[in-house]
Scaffold this active site. Structure first.
Site, PDB file in Angstrom:
ATOM      1  N   HIS A  90       0.802  -1.232   0.000  1.00 47.12           N
ATOM      2  CA  HIS A  90       0.000   0.000   0.000  1.00 47.12           C
ATOM      3  C   HIS A  90       0.836   1.285   0.000  1.00 47.12           C
ATOM      4  O   HIS A  90       0.536   2.246   0.712  1.00 47.12           O
ATOM      5  CB  HIS A  90      -0.943   0.007   1.203  1.00 47.12           C
ATOM      6  CG  HIS A  90      -2.050  -1.001   1.130  1.00 47.12           C
ATOM      7  ND1 HIS A  90      -2.520  -1.518  -0.057  1.00 47.12           N
ATOM      8  CD2 HIS A  90      -2.796  -1.596   2.111  1.00 47.12           C
ATOM      9  CE1 HIS A  90      -3.509  -2.374   0.198  1.00 47.12           C
ATOM     10  NE2 HIS A  90      -3.693  -2.449   1.495  1.00 47.12           N
ATOM     11  N   HIS A 163      -9.409   2.471   0.350  1.00 46.67           N
ATOM     12  CA  HIS A 163      -9.419   1.384   1.334  1.00 46.67           C
ATOM     13  C   HIS A 163     -10.543   1.559   2.366  1.00 46.67           C
ATOM     14  O   HIS A 163     -10.321   1.411   3.561  1.00 46.67           O
ATOM     15  CB  HIS A 163      -8.052   1.303   2.020  1.00 46.67           C
ATOM     16  CG  HIS A 163      -7.670  -0.070   2.452  1.00 46.67           C
ATOM     17  ND1 HIS A 163      -8.420  -0.809   3.339  1.00 46.67           N
ATOM     18  CD2 HIS A 163      -6.617  -0.850   2.109  1.00 46.67           C
ATOM     19  CE1 HIS A 163      -7.831  -1.981   3.529  1.00 46.67           C
ATOM     20  NE2 HIS A 163      -6.735  -2.028   2.788  1.00 46.67           N
ATOM     21  N   GLU A 305     -11.475  -3.513  -2.743  1.00 51.01           N
ATOM     22  CA  GLU A 305     -10.496  -2.554  -3.261  1.00 51.01           C
ATOM     23  C   GLU A 305     -10.302  -2.822  -4.756  1.00 51.01           C
ATOM     24  O   GLU A 305      -9.706  -3.821  -5.135  1.00 51.01           O
ATOM     25  CB  GLU A 305      -9.159  -2.726  -2.522  1.00 51.01           C
ATOM     26  CG  GLU A 305      -9.263  -2.572  -1.023  1.00 51.01           C
ATOM     27  CD  GLU A 305      -8.186  -3.362  -0.265  1.00 51.01           C
ATOM     28  OE1 GLU A 305      -6.995  -3.104  -0.471  1.00 51.01           O
ATOM     29  OE2 GLU A 305      -8.543  -4.255   0.517  1.00 51.01           O
TER      30      GLU A 305
HETATM   31  C1  GLA Z   1      -5.264  -5.040   2.301  1.00 56.18           C
HETATM   32  C2  GLA Z   1      -4.421  -6.245   2.377  1.00 56.18           C
HETATM   33  C3  GLA Z   1      -4.606  -6.908   3.694  1.00 56.18           C
HETATM   34  C4  GLA Z   1      -4.339  -5.942   4.817  1.00 56.18           C
HETATM   35  C5  GLA Z   1      -5.201  -4.720   4.646  1.00 56.18           C
HETATM   36  C6  GLA Z   1      -4.868  -3.646   5.631  1.00 56.18           C
HETATM   37  O1  GLA Z   1      -6.556  -5.329   2.049  1.00 56.18           O
HETATM   38  O2  GLA Z   1      -4.644  -7.127   1.328  1.00 56.18           O
HETATM   39  O3  GLA Z   1      -3.742  -8.016   3.801  1.00 56.18           O
HETATM   40  O4  GLA Z   1      -2.983  -5.574   4.814  1.00 56.18           O
HETATM   41  O5  GLA Z   1      -5.047  -4.178   3.393  1.00 56.18           O
HETATM   42  O6  GLA Z   1      -4.823  -4.094   6.939  1.00 56.18           O
END
Ligand code: GLA
Length: 340
Positions: A90, A163, A305
């Site tokens: 991210h 997110h 997402e």
């Molecule tokens: C995304 C990732 C997860 C986790 C979340 C945040 O969705 O795929 O594994 O890291 O973000 O906690």
């Protein structure tokens, strides 16, 4: 931190902030016409500064994981922050959800955020100018338009997403296991123990990842399945059923639909992206204080997402996330709300 509020004629309301170009709250109607907030979030800016869940944030430069924080572009190996075990997640230590954006309220319906991400930020090559516009229209759609202009000279990679964590009961003390999910995806990208795609596009048929027919999230989440064990539940990128092109923007197609039986709320997701990460909130652990001092426990919310596939810079067979120096990238996601 500044707050921006947008509304539509039906009373739907979204609150946003320039910190992380974050969606803070989203009030939608239940089947009795009652408005309530269906998003997880924090009460103050300190929550967003220190939070580790990415609640409502704009994610980039590259949403999701890049293996070993490393990729090769035009013969150069770039090294990114490794903030998720050995991998990059991210956007790194200080991703776009942790920076201050320039904001402009465009109307009662729309807010625009801009951020210039420098060459070398979190290890990424090339400067990019990013614009995100959130619009809440009178069709009960929250639309997110992303557009990126890369400075001439250096190529880069880009994969932007939002997110937001949803709980359509509007009470995150309920789990999301009874929400009924449909994903327009007959394939997914199976992962290894670091949640990095193996490169395979695997059919969901016959597995607990088959949501082509609407199914409760909790119905098979505890199944004896290697992929569910690796994800500690659902934490997978689904390949949206559409003709995959290697480069360029596609049209909006339906990717997901979620129905919550007690409130009647329905969420539909449309996107121009080739993939969608369905995450069942498996890392929510009650450790952070959210809105009204509540804690967010295991599986108290889900994320959808929209994105390019994780680790695409290391998978030339996946739709490309390369953005040429001087080039332009655009992407749109629509969250549509109704009741049943
Ligand atoms: C995304 C990732 C997860 C986790 C979340 C945040 O969705 O795929 O594994 O890291 O973000 O906690």
């Amino acid at each position: 931190m500044h707050l921006y509020t947008i509304r539509n004629i039906h009373g739907l309301e979204a609150q946003l902030t320039n910190f992380g170009a974050t969606l803070i709250s989203l009030k939608t109607l239940d089947r009795h016409g009652k408005l309530a907030d269906i998003l997880l979030g924090y009460d103050d800016v300190a929550g967003y500064e220190h939070g580790t869940y990415y609640l409502g944030g704009s994610i980039g430069r590259y949403g999701n994981r890049i293996a070993m924080g490393k990729f090769n572009l035009n013969g150069t190996t770039y090294h990114l922050a490794t903030n998720n075990g050995a991998n990059h997640l991210h956007g790194g230590v200080r991703g776009y959800n942790k920076v201050v954006w320039e904001a402009k309220q465009l109307s009662g319906h729309a807010v625009e955020f801009r951020y210039t991400s420098k060459d070398g930020e979190e290890g990424y090559p090339g400067e990019v100018a990013i614009k995100i516009v959130y619009t809440l229209n009178d069709h009960n759609e929250l639309r997110i338009d992303y557009s990126v202009d890369a400075a001439p000279g250096k190529d880069t990679v880009i994969n932007l997403t939002n997110h937001s964590y949803f709980n359509l009961t509007a009470n995150p003390q309920n789990t999301i296991l009874d929400h009924v999910l449909m994903l327009k995806a007959s394939r997914f990208t199976p992962v290894d123990s670091g949640l990095i795609p193996t490169g395979e596009l695997r059919a969901v048929k016959g597995t607990p990842l088959d949501f082509t027919q609407a199914t409760a999230i909790g119905a098979r989440i505890g199944a004896d399945d290697e992929q569910l064990k690796l994800g500690k539940g659902y934490d997978h990128n689904f390949v949206i059923d559409r003709t995959l092109v290697t480069t360029g923007q596609q049209s909006l197609v339906m990717a997901a639909k979620v129905y919550e039986p007690t409130s009647g709320r329905v969420l539909e997701v449309e996107t121009t992206e080739p993939g969608i990460q369905f995450y069942s909130g498996n890392f929510l652990d009650g450790a952070e204080k959210g809105k009204d001092g509540q804690v967010y426990n295991f599986r108290s919310a889900f994320c959808l997402e929209t994105q390019h596939f994780p680790d695409s810079p290391n998978h030339p067979e996946f739709p490309s996330t390369t953005l040429k120096g001087g080039g332009h990238y655009a992407s749109t996601t629509v969250y549509r709300f109704s009741v049943r």
